[in-house]
Motif scaffolding. Structure first.
Motif, PDB file in Angstrom:
ATOM      1  N   TYR A  96       0.846  -1.189   0.000  1.00 41.52           N
ATOM      2  CA  TYR A  96       0.000   0.000   0.000  1.00 41.52           C
ATOM      3  C   TYR A  96       0.884   1.243   0.000  1.00 41.52           C
ATOM      4  O   TYR A  96       2.087   1.189   0.319  1.00 41.52           O
ATOM      5  CB  TYR A  96      -0.922   0.005   1.230  1.00 41.52           C
ATOM      6  CG  TYR A  96      -0.184   0.145   2.551  1.00 41.52           C
ATOM      7  CD1 TYR A  96      -0.049   1.388   3.171  1.00 41.52           C
ATOM      8  CD2 TYR A  96       0.367  -0.959   3.190  1.00 41.52           C
ATOM      9  CE1 TYR A  96       0.621   1.525   4.371  1.00 41.52           C
ATOM     10  CE2 TYR A  96       1.038  -0.840   4.383  1.00 41.52           C
ATOM     11  CZ  TYR A  96       1.162   0.405   4.979  1.00 41.52           C
ATOM     12  OH  TYR A  96       1.836   0.530   6.163  1.00 41.52           O
TER      13      TYR A  96
ATOM     14  N   ASP B  83       1.631   4.652   1.727  1.00 37.45           N
ATOM     15  CA  ASP B  83       1.433   5.288   3.033  1.00 37.45           C
ATOM     16  C   ASP B  83       1.494   6.802   2.863  1.00 37.45           C
ATOM     17  O   ASP B  83       2.573   7.387   2.718  1.00 37.45           O
ATOM     18  CB  ASP B  83       2.507   4.802   4.006  1.00 37.45           C
ATOM     19  CG  ASP B  83       2.263   5.295   5.429  1.00 37.45           C
ATOM     20  OD1 ASP B  83       1.250   6.000   5.650  1.00 37.45           O
ATOM     21  OD2 ASP B  83       3.080   4.972   6.311  1.00 37.45           O
TER      22      ASP B  83
ATOM     23  N   THR C  58       1.032   9.020   5.020  1.00 41.54           N
ATOM     24  CA  THR C  58       1.569   9.699   6.201  1.00 41.54           C
ATOM     25  C   THR C  58       3.081   9.561   6.327  1.00 41.54           C
ATOM     26  O   THR C  58       3.674  10.096   7.265  1.00 41.54           O
ATOM     27  CB  THR C  58       0.917   9.132   7.467  1.00 41.54           C
ATOM     28  OG1 THR C  58       1.277   7.753   7.613  1.00 41.54           O
ATOM     29  CG2 THR C  58      -0.606   9.242   7.381  1.00 41.54           C
ATOM     30  N   SER C  59       3.704   8.844   5.397  1.00 41.32           N
ATOM     31  CA  SER C  59       5.146   8.604   5.485  1.00 41.32           C
ATOM     32  C   SER C  59       5.936   9.737   4.835  1.00 41.32           C
ATOM     33  O   SER C  59       5.578  10.223   3.754  1.00 41.32           O
ATOM     34  CB  SER C  59       5.505   7.280   4.807  1.00 41.32           C
ATOM     35  OG  SER C  59       6.900   7.086   4.790  1.00 41.32           O
TER      36      SER C  59
ATOM     37  N   HIS D 153       8.815   7.247   2.304  1.00 37.42           N
ATOM     38  CA  HIS D 153       8.215   6.055   1.693  1.00 37.42           C
ATOM     39  C   HIS D 153       9.246   5.402   0.757  1.00 37.42           C
ATOM     40  O   HIS D 153       9.816   6.066  -0.113  1.00 37.42           O
ATOM     41  CB  HIS D 153       6.967   6.438   0.902  1.00 37.42           C
ATOM     42  CG  HIS D 153       6.103   5.267   0.545  1.00 37.42           C
ATOM     43  ND1 HIS D 153       6.445   4.359  -0.428  1.00 37.42           N
ATOM     44  CD2 HIS D 153       4.908   4.844   1.046  1.00 37.42           C
ATOM     45  CE1 HIS D 153       5.512   3.431  -0.520  1.00 37.42           C
ATOM     46  NE2 HIS D 153       4.563   3.714   0.371  1.00 37.42           N
TER      47      HIS D 153
END
Length: 458
Positions: free
Chosen positions: A135, A137, A139-140, A143
């Motif tokens: 997936y 992310d 909020t990262s 990444h």
């Protein structure tokens, strides 16, 4: 009087700058290849907008993930006419060619093209924040991401599942997805890093197993095979011939093993149903036969077996050469390599044919010389082998009959053998020194005495 007018003009001058402000995005830019990959994540939908540009290699890819396995990749390559871009969302199940996935909805937008020998992709990706095995992310700030470049030869296809050759360069980086989140729109072209940290340099890759598979197979066919024919046909060095045959078999076994290993790396060969692989497995049968038929215990079973060696060898060589040619087609080799392989194959085939023709003529001349010298029909090399086989069988039958006769004619201790009424000094018991019982051939028959003539003891 002029102050309101000045204020209006100031506002109007600022508006174009506001409209021209770059969309929110995180951007990767590789100066070595002038490749840009920018991502924008819409804050009001699940859409992801992409701007992807790169020089027109055979293919270029960027993926969301730390490694190839379970990463969502976007692969670009030229369309069939070479005027547009084919974009293929793919997922890999390991360190192998990624497979096209239909679960990712990727919409190309206006501006997608090939311009000045460079790919330019503008796209909206729906349902690509979650996929099987991974997936995105949002909020990262770091990444994990990967990128890769295909080889220099051109791939042109409209199919999203077009076969790919192994990458020649690859690398890793991280991307700030928080900084990339904002109003949903296609990022703008840029030549600067933004929200990205490159991990290490660009790594050069080599497909060593596939190369070794091809080289070892060619050495066995085009170097050692004709040399082995020379050793067997002209020099009559049978020990060297056997040793070279074993050496060739080892090379072929290694080539087969490497081929099976590399087959698992590509979608077109994972199922082992390509013509190259099918013919390779069929050729295993004659390879096995020419390996075991020369065994004496097998070759003496029937006179046909010794005659099978030469045609089986020629059949095996031809099938192996065809298998190699189909392998070049399977690996998408360039036209010059295919032409070189075809030329070498024809040259070696004609060379072996010439050698075998010379060997046959040499054997025919030798046979004619023997006939003129001895005045009798002589067999050629294969017929001599068959004659030896028949002689061996006949001797075995004679030994069997001799053993049976000896068991019947047992000595009774009084000069008599069995119950046939013959004495040790003759069949009539008269004491004459005659062996063989009158007209029966005696033991001196093997010394060129005529059968049916009484033989006296000396």
């Amino acid at each position: 009087m002029f102050k309101p007018l000045v204020s209006v003009l100031t506002v109007l001058s600022i508006l174009p700058n506001i409209q021209a402000a770059a969309p929110t995005a995180s951007t990767l830019f590789l100066s070595e290849t002038e490749t840009q990959f920018s991502v924008n994540i819409a804050n009001d939908t699940d859409d992801v907008f992409i701007y992807f540009s790169s020089p027109a290699y055979s293919w270029v890819a960027v993926g969301f993930g730390e490694r190839m396995q379970n990463s969502l990749m976007f692969v670009m390559y030229p369309s069939e006419d070479g005027k547009n871009v084919t974009i293929s969302p793919r997922i890999a199940d390991g360190h192998s060619e990624p497979s096209f996935t239909r679960n990712i909805q990727l919409e190309t937008l206006p501006g997608t093209e090939i311009k000045d020998e460079a790919f330019i992709l503008k796209a909206r990706c729906r349902n690509c924040q979650v996929w099987g095995g991974g997936y995105l992310d949002k909020t990262s700030t770091t990444h994990p991401m990967i990128y890769a470049f295909g080889p220099g030869n051109r791939l042109q296809s409209n199919k999203p599942d077009a076969p790919l050759k192994r990458h020649i360069r690859y690398g890793k980086f991280t991307m700030n997805m928080v900084a990339a989140t904002g109003k949903g729109e296609v990022p703008a072209p840029s030549s600067a890093l933004s929200g990205v940290e490159i991990k290490g340099g660009m790594t050069r890759d080599h497909d060593r197993a596939n190369l070794a598979h091809a080289v070892i197979g060619c050495l066995a066919l085009f170097i050692f095979w004709p040399l082995n024919v020379l050793l067997a046909g002209f020099f009559k060095k049978m020990k060297l011939h056997i040793g070279m045959s074993v050496f060739i078999m080892i090379f072929l076994i290694v080539a087969y093993a490497l081929g099976i290993y590399t087959s698992g790396e590509y979608n077109r060969s994972k199922k082992f149903n390509s013509p190259h692989q099918i013919l390779a497995f069929i050729t295993l049968l004659p390879i096995l036969l020419i390996s075991i038929l020369p065994n004496p215990r097998i070759s003496q079973l029937t006179p046909i077996i010794p005659r099978l060696h030469t045609p089986l060898t020629a059949f095996t060589f031809t099938f192996l050469v065809l298998t190699g040619g189909l392998g070049l087609h399977l690996s998408n080799s360039s036209r010059p390599i295919i032409l070189i392989y075809t030329s070498i194959s024809l040259a070696v085939f004609l060379f072996i044919l010439l050698i075998q023709s010379c060997i046959w003529k040499r054997g025919s001349r030798y046979s004619r010389h023997r006939r003129s010298r001895h005045g009798e029909a002589e067999e050629d090399e294969q017929d001599l082998v068959l004659a030896a086989w028949y002689a061996g069988r006949k001797m075995e039958e004679q030994e069997s009959r001799s053993t049976s006769a000896a068991s019947l004619n047992r000595h009774d201790g009084n000069g008599n053998y069995g119950n046939n009424g013959y004495s040790g000094m003759g069949g009539n018991g008269s004491g004459q020194n005659i062996y063989g019982g009158g007209t029966m051939p005696g033991p001196q028959y093997l010394m060129n005495m005529h059968p049916g003539v009484p033989v006296h003891k000396w």
